[in-house]
Design an enzyme around this catalytic site. Sequence first.
Site, mmCIF file in Angstrom:
data_model
loop_
_atom_site.group_PDB
_atom_site.id
_atom_site.type_symbol
_atom_site.label_atom_id
_atom_site.label_comp_id
_atom_site.label_asym_id
_atom_site.label_seq_id
_atom_site.Cartn_x
_atom_site.Cartn_y
_atom_site.Cartn_z
ATOM 1 N N ASP A 371 0.790 -1.234 0.000
ATOM 2 C CA ASP A 371 0.000 0.000 0.000
ATOM 3 C C ASP A 371 0.824 1.287 0.000
ATOM 4 O OD1 ASP A 371 -2.532 -1.181 -0.144
ATOM 5 O OD2 ASP A 371 -2.567 -1.554 2.007
ATOM 6 N N TYR A 459 -10.059 -0.694 3.358
ATOM 7 C CA TYR A 459 -9.438 -0.769 4.677
ATOM 8 C C TYR A 459 -9.051 0.603 5.198
ATOM 9 C CZ TYR A 459 -8.864 -5.586 6.207
ATOM 10 O OH TYR A 459 -9.091 -6.828 6.716
#
EC number: 1.4.3.-
Lengths: 730, 730
Positions: A371, A459
Amino acid sequence: MEPSAAAAVTAVARRRLLILLFLFSLLFFAYLSFLSSPFSPHSSSIGTASSNRKFRSLSSSLPVHPLDPLTVDEISTVRSVLLSHPPFASPNPFPSIHSLSLAEPSKSVVRSWRPGINPLPPRRALVVAYSPSSSLSHLLTVDISSKRVIHHDTVPLSAAHGYPILTADDMSRATSAPFADPPFLQAVRSRSLAPSDLTCVPLPAGWFGKTEESARLAKVQCYSHAGTANFYMRPVEGLTVLVDLDKNRVIEILDNKQPIPLPSDDDTDYRYDVQKKKTTKQRAQYKLNPITLEQPEGPSFTVEGAHVIRWAGWELHVRPDSRAGMIISRARINDPETGKAREVMYKGMASELFVPYMDPTEGWYFKAYLDAGEYGFGLQAMSLDPINDCPRGAYLMDGVLAGSDGRPFVRPGMVCVFERYEGDVAWRHSEGPTTGINIREVRPKITLVARMSASVGNYDYIVDWEFQTDGLIRIKVSLSGMLMVKGTVYKNMSQVPEHEDLYGTLLTENLIGVVHDHYVTFYLDMDVDGPENSFVDVHIVKQETGAGESPRKSYLRVERRVAKTEEDARIKLKLYDPSEFHVVNAKRTSSVGNPTGYKIVPGATAASLLDLDDPPQERAAFTNNQIWVTQYNASEEWAGGFFVYQSQGKDTLAQWSEKNRPIENRDIVLWYTMGFHHIPCQEDYPIMPTVSSTFDLKPVNFFRRNPILRAKPYTEDDFPVCRPQASVQK
Amino acid sequence: MEPSAAAAVTAVARRRLLILLFLFSLLFFAYLSFLSSPFSPHSSSIGTASSNRKFRSLSSSLPVHPLDPLTVDEISTVRSVLLSHPPFASPNPFPSIHSLSLAEPSKSVVRSWRPGINPLPPRRALVVAYSPSSSLSHLLTVDISSKRVIHHDTVPLSAAHGYPILTADDMSRATSAPFADPPFLQAVRSRSLAPSDLTCVPLPAGWFGKTEESARLAKVQCYSHAGTANFYMRPVEGLTVLVDLDKNRVIEILDNKQPIPLPSDDDTDYRYDVQKKKTTKQRAQYKLNPITLEQPEGPSFTVEGAHVIRWAGWELHVRPDSRAGMIISRARINDPETGKAREVMYKGMASELFVPYMDPTEGWYFKAYLDAGEYGFGLQAMSLDPINDCPRGAYLMDGVLAGSDGRPFVRPGMVCVFERYEGDVAWRHSEGPTTGINIREVRPKITLVARMSASVGNYDYIVDWEFQTDGLIRIKVSLSGMLMVKGTVYKNMSQVPEHEDLYGTLLTENLIGVVHDHYVTFYLDMDVDGPENSFVDVHIVKQETGAGESPRKSYLRVERRVAKTEEDARIKLKLYDPSEFHVVNAKRTSSVGNPTGYKIVPGATAASLLDLDDPPQERAAFTNNQIWVTQYNASEEWAGGFFVYQSQGKDTLAQWSEKNRPIENRDIVLWYTMGFHHIPCQEDYPIMPTVSSTFDLKPVNFFRRNPILRAKPYTEDDFPVCRPQASVQK
């Protein structure tokens, strides 16, 4: 800003004069904001978001510390410099800016800098740009004061070493491309879905071989937002669009054509405006009376400029960052015995993440995200809710970021800083009936927290750096948001053939929560009493006693093993073969001869079990151990490599460690990876309650005695008089 | 109390009438206290200790729940019954009472009991008494209502199965005995110490062979309190007195006669009254502005009687206990989908502790404590500081205990219950630039905590049971107080010969912090949707993909293994061979066919590495695994055995598990052991900052969807208006 920019290129004398002018004007501004700020002792009310804004407006205009992030003005200056510099000046399309941030002065310059005595070192920007036309990336260093490009590398980009971080434009182009593609629209309609109901997300293609070496790619998958804001719970399963990010067109549509129904939208919308309308049939949440953290005398920390925080003997520099999210620098603590500030950590940050899903099928195998390097942990960090993400009165720090066109923009409240009291004790002791001495001494535990939250698609990650009065630093990562889920034909486990692997848990009718892991790797440049440190494995071993030596047959003995090279410091944690892990300064022993140090104390964690040569694990080889130590190297900060997108894992922490450099009495960097295995359950639907893990950096023979010995207990006089808002408004 | 006591033995009809009278009078009392209590919505000020006392006075007079602990009146009744019962009635010395507490009604009776519908089951007391003269122990059950001894066993006591818990009298006799012993006084004077400067502590002798099989023994060691209240930092090293607890005399004096100097008292006194006088030479603690948890509308929980707590859908029974410290019973949670209460845990408590020190030498080898069974975790739990041990306004629950003469005494505020907000979030989500949807939903995290703190000599343990709105239960054990330290001739590490093992860390001149472990073993009688549960090892295994199956080479797969017998449920945790551990009700599957369950989620922990046949480890064999599951058996509650003092470990959890009983679809008990390795450091001197570990009990496919979906965010209106106390007083 401009006058100083001019001044900085002229003679040192003149520069100093202007710097002094700055410091004075700064003091004046600080004083103004001080009067109406939550930090004012005169202030009778807790600081609000609005009063914090005074800090922010100040923050985005004047750097006061060598590590202060680039300001709006500075980013604008950098852009103007680029516009007169090829290829940015050429008629060709303006290369997209993938990163434009502070080029940190060298560690030695920052460590020797003294506020009010030294001028700021030259302010410089590091620019990462990319030209799709030439497939060239540009790495530039721009000196802001002199308005000159002082360094320009071009790197022919390829999957060989990966591409730069995705820009917001990359993502919006990727998600819109399919809607211009008739076959995609056909596939959507064949599922009797309306294209207008779809929300699509761009997923990094990763690297698995030839396909991902051909171009800069994203895989786009879509969800239906019909009937709910929680579109993540309504995947259009079995439809994946491969998009070329440079040519901006659909390359391939992967449609398994399986008739997988769209999961229901029933009671999936989490928005409070929607939920509060629910009838009592769907039982309402039990009403809880408000409970808040109150500081009628204001917080105990001060903020210099916008980023230097001082609290309870701690001094640290906190800044938002587009890639790491938040960076903690120059953490120093005052030694109560000497009154002197002592270095603990030069720089700490989340360096990279790894989130592999455990489903090898077509639409899922590639889901193994890095990420920070692919999306930007900070680019995805949204503004915090000033009263729900952080306690009331928290100090909100803006992020100043650059778009792909190089223009600056401000993300308000990207980081918050606040004091915490949770009803726990820092230390306590009572004497009991045995000694009959009447003693009950208790010290409440108060800490300082710096927080940011990154929403990477479904998320939400919350990263806290918590500082204690006893010198301990606790790093906490919390996971929330929603699951990444998979559609299925099954409505009940009774329908699933015995040996069929769902790759997850049936959460509700037609919806599977796919098993996955999370790893967050932290970069921890420890400088315990200075840069020259060593890493010591304080090994706990069972010692059996000799015949007749003792009624005991065994006890635990401590063996200290100093790591000579990087190889000695590749640590896998073992419950039945335990160690403590110390970073010590062997040249700064304590008054009784122990090396001063800090130890890293892992919390509950998980380890990656994937094959080492599985492509996602190769790219995330930095998770092969829980702890690594490397020799300091300014260019080794991002555990997954500088260019992560579609990388093949040839520039990770694992390769750096293979150099096996000496690390004894050197400037060393400690790396820690925190892990989670996530087997979803129904409680993760339709939203996911926060799950956390922590690790600590804890002083070990660093202080002569416990620093909180003199801490004060609360008395009734310390407590405020509070009334409900409503009763006051009446 | 008397009327009901009489009523209980008569016809059911009459009993019910009186019960009703009780409930009415109770309601009346409750109403009275309500008006001035923190639970009153009319109350504008936070409840204080004094207003809590109203609850307490109520609490000690009327039992309203089958599991309410014995009241002052009931204990007095039990004593009066004993006084007319041999051997208590005999002219012989009154046997000492080592335990006098509630004899719990059977689980089936308690589970079927309905408040207001059923009368309280007969109130009964379990008494453990001991006659030194006869070396007999007495186990009696006294029916309080009928004032009769309904059961009386005598057990010939011996080290073979251990002795009962120490009484306060045992301890004071043990510590005074040496002072009547000339050789001891001589040994003290030979160290040029004044006996009047000494504070001595009684240490269990443990069991290592013949010596500990001869009598009931304590080892007494002394410290100097000259110049400091922190006498633990001034050990009289090398002098140990062996005392016969029954004959009340010194058996042996172990004096190594080594000239070990008494460590300095310099700046060891932790009392704030002393510390605040320190000059600035010893830098004062940085002043922190007060920060408190405020609830101007009062807490959200209610208390029925003194022990039934209701909060946010949770209902639980909390009681102080002389051995366990605090017992949580009948934990049930309301299911938001159905509005019905569902069972989670019948009973949870700290069952036993194990604290082995890692020094095999004469004065130290025997230090391997089983605090709950030897000292009484609850007997050592002192009154909590109402504003420093717990947040302001906490509900304080008294303990009612019995002395060795059988007389009741009240320990005020032995347990506290409070709501916690620490600035964290229960759930959050923001949408980012990728989807461009403007969403930021955040829910603050509010929990309920029940706390007790036991001061076992130098160590202070804090045990928290924290309940969350999402159904999670977090158990946290915190360690504070002071180290148990050892005197040494060394003043600096440079004086220590290279191969000499100090068995610890040199903390300051002449003082060593000895390496030791802590283990706390919890008894968790889970009843997930009822007693019939199974234990499932949800194993996470690496699965390699077949040729051509996927670009991925591996992924993680979940294998569920149901434990058939106790042997299948002896678990050692492994980072690289992970599992989740579920307690499920296979007969109560969810709407999509998953078994409803709760999982135990270990936090960071440590494992005992001692030889399995080392006497201390044999006695603490319950720490041989981190997790055990046994078939429910009312007599198997204390992991180290019922009689622990000088036990040989023949009646521990390890033996019970050897029965290897079936545990599938049975009433089962889950056991979890939390561990700490403690290598002391200078920061542990002269006081020890709190260190914690946790584990969670977490719903897994228990709810249809996340229960906090409807939780409410804060708005500015929820926040109180607070002013400093001082500003009000002016």
